[in-house]
Design a protein around this motif. Sequence first.
Motif, PDB file in Angstrom:
ATOM      1  N   UNK A  85       3.709   9.456   3.322  1.00 34.82           N
ATOM      2  CA  UNK A  85       2.529   9.356   2.608  1.00 34.82           C
ATOM      3  C   UNK A  85       2.639   8.605   1.310  1.00 34.82           C
ATOM      4  N   UNK A  86       3.415   9.087   0.422  1.00 35.29           N
ATOM      5  CA  UNK A  86       3.931   8.626  -0.804  1.00 35.29           C
ATOM      6  C   UNK A  86       4.562   7.309  -0.748  1.00 35.29           C
ATOM      7  N   UNK A  87       5.606   7.200   0.237  1.00 35.49           N
ATOM      8  CA  UNK A  87       6.146   6.013   0.317  1.00 35.49           C
ATOM      9  C   UNK A  87       5.061   4.709   0.907  1.00 35.49           C
ATOM     10  N   UNK A 120       4.455   1.305  -0.901  1.00 32.71           N
ATOM     11  CA  UNK A 120       4.754  -0.099  -0.312  1.00 32.71           C
ATOM     12  C   UNK A 120       3.254  -0.903  -0.324  1.00 32.71           C
ATOM     13  N   UNK A 121       2.228  -0.066  -0.059  1.00 33.42           N
ATOM     14  CA  UNK A 121       0.947  -0.689  -0.403  1.00 33.42           C
ATOM     15  C   UNK A 121       0.665  -1.355  -1.741  1.00 33.42           C
ATOM     16  N   UNK A 122       0.818  -0.603  -3.035  1.00 38.86           N
ATOM     17  CA  UNK A 122       0.654  -1.069  -3.773  1.00 38.86           C
ATOM     18  C   UNK A 122       1.677  -2.233  -4.459  1.00 38.86           C
TER      19      UNK A 122
END
Length: 76
Positions: free
Chosen positions: A26-28, A32-34
């Motif tokens: 989830x953090x990764x 990536x989305x940011x």
Amino acid sequence: MSLKEQISTSTQKKNRITILDSFEQMNESDIQEMAATSPYERIKNTVDLTLRAYGVTRAQLSKRGRATRVEITRNE
């Protein structure tokens, strides 16, 4: 790419639900989305979220005049 083109392409994103196996994934995914989102788009999203939180539309906001003074109130 002009600013108008950037806005139109950014609003065409599809919302998807992604199921992840762990908090690390989830953090990764968030990182990536940011990284894939432009600074302009992140600011626009923040403004949209703030307007929704206060129940104000962009039309209402543009009709308001600019405040010429700041009022400070105290909660007692």
